[in-house]
Scaffold this motif. Sequence first.
Motif, short mmCIF file in Angstrom:
data_model
loop_
_atom_site.label_atom_id
_atom_site.label_comp_id
_atom_site.label_asym_id
_atom_site.label_seq_id
_atom_site.Cartn_x
_atom_site.Cartn_y
_atom_site.Cartn_z
N ASN A 1 -4.33 -47.69 -106.19
CA ASN A 1 -4.33 -49.15 -106.24
C ASN A 1 -3.93 -49.55 -107.66
OD1 ASN A 1 -5.60 -49.28 -103.61
ND2 ASN A 1 -7.52 -48.78 -104.64
N THR B 1 7.90 -47.83 -105.80
CA THR B 1 7.34 -46.48 -105.68
C THR B 1 7.17 -46.08 -104.22
OG1 THR B 1 6.15 -46.76 -107.78
CG2 THR B 1 5.39 -45.01 -106.32
N ASN B 2 6.66 -47.00 -103.41
CA ASN B 2 6.48 -46.69 -101.98
C ASN B 2 7.80 -46.39 -101.29
OD1 ASN B 2 3.70 -46.99 -102.09
ND2 ASN B 2 3.70 -49.09 -101.34
N VAL C 1 4.82 -51.11 -107.25
CA VAL C 1 4.32 -50.42 -106.06
C VAL C 1 5.34 -50.47 -104.93
CG1 VAL C 1 2.57 -50.50 -104.23
CG2 VAL C 1 1.88 -50.61 -106.63
N LEU D 1 2.15 -44.80 -113.36
CA LEU D 1 2.37 -44.88 -111.92
C LEU D 1 3.42 -43.86 -111.49
CD1 LEU D 1 1.54 -46.50 -109.35
CD2 LEU D 1 3.65 -47.80 -109.69
N TRP E 1 0.86 -46.89 -101.22
CA TRP E 1 -0.05 -47.37 -102.25
C TRP E 1 -0.13 -48.89 -102.24
CZ3 TRP E 1 1.59 -43.62 -106.80
CH2 TRP E 1 1.24 -42.31 -106.43
N ALA F 1 -0.70 -52.71 -104.19
CA ALA F 1 -0.61 -53.54 -105.38
C ALA F 1 -1.65 -54.64 -105.31
CB ALA F 1 0.78 -54.16 -105.50
#
Length: 270
Positions: A58, A92-93, A89, A37, A100, A102
């Motif tokens: 995803n 990361t976002n 996620v 990821l 993105w 999850a």
Amino acid sequence: METEKPLMHFTAGYLINPTNPVTVNLLGAGGTGSQMLMALAKMNYALKKLEHPGFQVNLWDGDTVSEANLGRQLFAEVELGCNKAVALVNRTNRFFGTNWKAVPEPYCITSLRKEYNQLASANVFISCVDTVSSRMEVANILRQIIAKREHHQDRPYYWMDFGNGRHTGQVILSTVGKLPQPTSKKYRTVEQLPFVTDEFKTLLDQADTSDDTPSCSLAEALSKQELFINPTLANIGSSLLWSLLRNGMTEHRGVFLNLHEFRTQPLKLN
């Protein structure tokens, strides 16, 4: 005497110049999946700087963060008990400014029949799962998607599968069906790369007989998998995916890794 032309696979044209972000279904958010990821987020940032639409990812995983995951996987103590996909996620976002998604479920027929059917297909599948049965289910779902012969922007083109033991691992790239290749005077083109579940079924069956009991501590987890086997594999697979997108072609479709002997064996096209 004329020498035989080398084999080459040319990347599906849509991935080189897509009209929308390339959709990716990343299956598994554990040791390798969490590393992948991060790699996809870096690639997404770089691609956008190169005027490519980047990725829409995803991340699928039904597991929660446990004590044994800390240190070896990319989780913090404050995330204990959280769903792995949601935790990764969200982070990361926030860090990369992505949007993105999850999916707190495993990628399987049961999940797709519930509320996630709209996420069943994607341009690229990346599986970082633990069992042969999970891989077989991915293969069966991909065959069903292709059998429908629907033409849409989420049509699957590639499946990249990761697997590893304590010191060893592999990453294998497959095409989802046959991908039309350009005429080439320099290369013999390869339009289809077989599914890992077809070509390496015996290898997968042998790997699946190993102990997959969940670890209760990091020390126990490290007795089953070395600390850097997952990020090393993730970097190798990411380099292969990056090469497909940047160079538009590849003469390799994977790598076998032995971290104990510091040795890699590339898997060439055949």
